[in-house]
Design an enzyme around this catalytic site. Structure first.
Site, PDB file in Angstrom:
ATOM      1  N   SER A 120      47.633  45.922  39.301  1.00 14.39           N
ATOM      2  CA  SER A 120      46.383  45.162  39.195  1.00 14.39           C
ATOM      3  C   SER A 120      46.168  44.617  37.793  1.00 14.39           C
ATOM      4  O   SER A 120      45.584  43.552  37.623  1.00 14.39           O
ATOM      5  CB  SER A 120      45.186  46.046  39.538  1.00 14.39           C
ATOM      6  N   HIS A 141      50.149  41.305  45.156  1.00 14.89           N
ATOM      7  CA  HIS A 141      48.955  42.107  44.861  1.00 14.89           C
ATOM      8  C   HIS A 141      47.973  42.088  46.022  1.00 14.89           C
ATOM      9  O   HIS A 141      47.501  41.022  46.426  1.00 14.89           O
ATOM     10  CB  HIS A 141      48.284  41.547  43.597  1.00 14.89           C
ATOM     11  N   GLU A 153      47.853  38.156  46.652  1.00 17.82           N
ATOM     12  CA  GLU A 153      48.169  37.259  45.549  1.00 17.82           C
ATOM     13  C   GLU A 153      49.653  37.423  45.231  1.00 17.82           C
ATOM     14  O   GLU A 153      50.116  38.538  44.985  1.00 17.82           O
ATOM     15  CB  GLU A 153      47.281  37.586  44.344  1.00 17.82           C
ATOM     16  N   ASN A 192      40.336  38.369  39.899  1.00 14.36           N
ATOM     17  CA  ASN A 192      39.676  38.989  38.747  1.00 14.36           C
ATOM     18  C   ASN A 192      39.469  38.018  37.593  1.00 14.36           C
ATOM     19  O   ASN A 192      38.586  38.235  36.760  1.00 14.36           O
ATOM     20  CB  ASN A 192      40.415  40.246  38.309  1.00 14.36           C
TER      21      ASN A 192
END
Ligand code: NAD
Length: 298
Positions: A120, A141, A153, A192
């Site tokens: 991550s 991910h 991802e 993120n």
């Protein structure tokens, strides 16, 4: 390039979900972890997942049992990857552990095997050399509770072969994910990169006393039609995780972060208000105020 035999390394929270989802979609999956105790825990996780797939997705008992039967377990890495076309790595988020893992994996896996990291917070280029096959390495991910939040991802580093990238995108689709390709490395991927500054901005409005969490959430919800505002999202992420991130910034000397960390500790963590998981955070669950029809009216 087509993947049939999948190995998932690390069978914790995410590894067990990735393995089960992959098996549920018909693939044979080898699960590797460091010892029998870890494998025992993984089996418990799979039992939980079998229930959740029935409850959340309406899967039948036979379907989840068949998925479980497609999974085999290993504590010997060489055996776990003997036939692997793709190894998905979900070992702890610790640089040294991942580097050591890739060095060994690079020795034991067949030449054809592609490696994907579920990290991550790190970048594939940090481990590319340790793999011994940078062109067959990239990031894949997933989000927690992957059967519900079905996105993946897929991120290249500068040395990833384009064919490998495309094959992993196809694989993500084959296991029921919406593939989200990233053509260059980006810390935090797409999600993120958007979410962290968004939550930061909301926290700053709050800690500087500009507006209350409910008002900040309302603003966002009315203006964008979004079902949740930033504080509702923090409740989902978990106040502990938010606190850890804020504390790290506080340690680096950020004064606003220090005030926020103190507030989160005193008013939330010490009172067991950790978000959705404990039934209370910025809102009370299971029927938070922001889901009530009059929330956006006044
Ligand atoms: P976890 O701690 O739940 O699981 C890690 C597993 O790896 C454990 O089963 C442990 O026994 C095993 N392990 C330890 N050392 C190992 C080694 N040398 N070789 C093989 N296995 C080893 O961790 P997690 O939350 O599942 O996270 C794993 C990876 O997934 C991390 O890179 C993390 O960033 C990523 N991730 C986590 C989440 C999340 O919400 N938890 C979401 C997306 C991505």
């Amino acid at each position: 390039m087509h993947f049939q035999h999948i190995t998932v390394a690390g069978s914790g929270v995410l590894g067990s979900q990735i393995a089960f989802q992959t098996a549920f979609k018909g693939f044979k999956v080898s699960v590797y972890d460091i010892n029998d105790e870890a494998i025992g825990k993984a089996k418990g996780r799979f039992r939980e997942l079998m229930k959740r797939y029935q409850e959340d997705l309406g899967a039948s008992e036979e379907e989840v049992r068949a998925a479980y039967e497609r999974i085999s377990f290993y504590t010997d890495l060489a055996e776990a990857v003997r036939e692997a076309d793709l190894v998905i790595e979900a070992v702890p988020e610790v640089r040294e552990i991942k580097t050591e893992f890739y060095k060994k994996l690079g020795q034991y896996a067949p030449k054809k095997t592609v490696f994907a990291t579920n990290t991550s917070t790190m970048l594939p280029s940090q481990f590319a050399e340790a793999t011994g096959r940078p062109e067959k390495f990239l990031a894949l991910h997933f989000a927690n509770e992957i059967w519900l939040h079905n996105m993946a991802e897929v991120m290249k580093h500068s040395g990833t072969d384009e064919k490998v990238f495309e094959a992993v995108i196809d694989f993500a689709r084959a296991i029921g994910m919406v593939p989200l390709p990233l053509h260059k490395e980006q810390p935090g991927y797409i999600l993120n990169s958007l979410l962290v500054p968004f939550l930061d901005a909301a926290q700053s409005l709050y800690i500087r006393g500009i507006a209350d969490p409910e008002i900040i959430d309302k603003t966002w919800m009315i203006a964008t039609g979004s079902p949740k505002g930033p504080f509702a999202i923090m409740d989902v992420v978990g106040i502990n995780t938010v606190y850890n991130i804020v504390s790290a910034k506080a340690k680096a000397g950020d004064e606003e972060a220090r005030k926020l960390a103190e507030k989160l500790k005193k008013e939330f963590i010490d009172r067991g208000k950790l978000g959705v998981a404990t039934g209370e955070g910025f809102y009370c669950y299971p029927h938070p105020k922001y889901e009530q029809p009059d929330f956006l009216k006044g």
